[in-house]
Design an enzyme around this catalytic site. Structure first.
Site, PDB file in Angstrom:
ATOM      1  N   ASN A  24      -5.703   3.781   2.303  1.00 24.32           N
ATOM      2  CA  ASN A  24      -5.088   3.472   1.013  1.00 24.32           C
ATOM      3  C   ASN A  24      -4.746   1.987   0.909  1.00 24.32           C
ATOM      4  O   ASN A  24      -4.226   1.406   1.862  1.00 24.32           O
ATOM      5  CB  ASN A  24      -3.802   4.294   0.843  1.00 24.32           C
ATOM      6  CG  ASN A  24      -4.065   5.796   0.893  1.00 24.32           C
ATOM      7  OD1 ASN A  24      -5.091   6.270   0.419  1.00 24.32           O
ATOM      8  ND2 ASN A  24      -3.152   6.545   1.476  1.00 24.32           N
ATOM      9  N   HIS A  81      -4.082   0.449   7.825  1.00 26.91           N
ATOM     10  CA  HIS A  81      -4.232   1.608   8.723  1.00 26.91           C
ATOM     11  C   HIS A  81      -5.280   2.561   8.170  1.00 26.91           C
ATOM     12  O   HIS A  81      -5.443   2.687   6.960  1.00 26.91           O
ATOM     13  CB  HIS A  81      -2.894   2.329   8.939  1.00 26.91           C
ATOM     14  CG  HIS A  81      -2.201   2.704   7.664  1.00 26.91           C
ATOM     15  ND1 HIS A  81      -1.487   1.785   6.928  1.00 26.91           N
ATOM     16  CD2 HIS A  81      -2.112   3.874   6.999  1.00 26.91           C
ATOM     17  CE1 HIS A  81      -0.984   2.378   5.860  1.00 26.91           C
ATOM     18  NE2 HIS A  81      -1.352   3.646   5.866  1.00 26.91           N
TER      19      HIS A  81
HETATM   20  P1  AMP Z   1      -0.051   5.350   3.638  1.00 21.55           P
HETATM   21  O1  AMP Z   1       0.594   6.241   2.620  1.00 21.55           O
HETATM   22  O2  AMP Z   1      -1.548   5.349   3.565  1.00 21.55           O
HETATM   23  O3  AMP Z   1       0.536   3.955   3.616  1.00 21.55           O
HETATM   24  O4  AMP Z   1       0.277   6.019   5.029  1.00 21.55           O
HETATM   25  C1  AMP Z   1       1.383   5.709   5.815  1.00 21.55           C
HETATM   26  C2  AMP Z   1       1.470   6.778   6.862  1.00 21.55           C
HETATM   27  O5  AMP Z   1       2.270   6.311   7.911  1.00 21.55           O
HETATM   28  C3  AMP Z   1       2.078   8.092   6.354  1.00 21.55           C
HETATM   29  O6  AMP Z   1       1.151   9.143   6.536  1.00 21.55           O
HETATM   30  C4  AMP Z   1       3.328   8.237   7.208  1.00 21.55           C
HETATM   31  O7  AMP Z   1       3.577   9.580   7.559  1.00 21.55           O
HETATM   32  C5  AMP Z   1       2.986   7.395   8.431  1.00 21.55           C
HETATM   33  N1  AMP Z   1       4.122   6.837   9.151  1.00 21.55           N
HETATM   34  C6  AMP Z   1       5.149   6.116   8.628  1.00 21.55           C
HETATM   35  N2  AMP Z   1       5.998   5.730   9.611  1.00 21.55           N
HETATM   36  C7  AMP Z   1       5.490   6.209  10.769  1.00 21.55           C
HETATM   37  C8  AMP Z   1       5.904   6.157  12.146  1.00 21.55           C
HETATM   38  N3  AMP Z   1       7.032   5.519  12.531  1.00 21.55           N
HETATM   39  N4  AMP Z   1       5.143   6.764  13.076  1.00 21.55           N
HETATM   40  C9  AMP Z   1       4.009   7.409  12.710  1.00 21.55           C
HETATM   41  N5  AMP Z   1       3.563   7.489  11.447  1.00 21.55           N
HETATM   42  C10 AMP Z   1       4.283   6.911  10.474  1.00 21.55           C
END
Ligand code: AMP
Ligand code: ZN
Length: 136
Positions: free
Chosen positions: A86, A99
């Site tokens: 995204n 990511h």
């Molecule tokens: P996005 O919405 O594409 O920006 O995805 C961000 C992702 O990061 C989400 O699926 C969250 O669940 C994940 N996320 C946020 N903080 C953490 C964390 N500390 N450890 C692992 N995953 C995380």
């Protein structure tokens, strides 16, 4: 990038459920998974999004994704994997450190990660094709 949570995870200054790490990348479990086994791949260097990512990092990252995807398929026995990435709030980006999501898919997993296609206007399609092509 002092406030970036994924920079902190990259450095190991906050914990993560890491499944792979090298000098450039870390792969770890998403803390709020879409399905069982949902992983994230991040470059250790901070890039906000796909627009900022350099070609070398992008190439290595996707190469790593192929390896992790095969490992997930073999370990989890999932029926498929969605690769999701995204960019921008409107596209669902909540963490502004590039990511790649690897989301395993199972029968009746209750997720719906595909878009709703709509009929296209051929003139509009051509206009958009020209616009994007010109911008490359
Ligand atoms: P996005 O919405 O594409 O920006 O995805 C961000 C992702 O990061 C989400 O699926 C969250 O669940 C994940 N996320 C946020 N903080 C953490 C964390 N500390 N450890 C692992 N995953 C995380
Ligand atoms: Zn960062």
């Amino acid at each position: 990038m002092g406030d970036c949570i994924f920079c902190k995870i990259a450095k190991g200054s906050i914990p993560s459920k890491t499944i792979y790490e090298d000098s450039h990348f870390r792969v770890f479990m998403d803390v709020n998974p879409a399905t069982d086994g949902h992983c994230l791949i991040i470059p250790k260097e901070h890039f906000d999004n796909i627009y900022d990512l350099d070609a070398e990092t992008a190439g290595k990252l996707f190469s790593l994704a192929t390896c992790i995807a095969r490992a997930m398929r073999d370990a989890l026995g999932c029926g498929g994997i969605n690769v999701v990435q995204n960019n921008g709030e409107i596209a669902g980006q909540t963490v502004k450190h590039f990511h790649l999501h690897l989301i395993p898919r199972y029968e009746n997993d209750g997720q719906y990660l595909l878009w709703k296609p709509h009929e296209s206007d051929p003139d509009k399609l051509e206009e958009l094709r020209k616009k994007i092509k010109k911008s490359i």
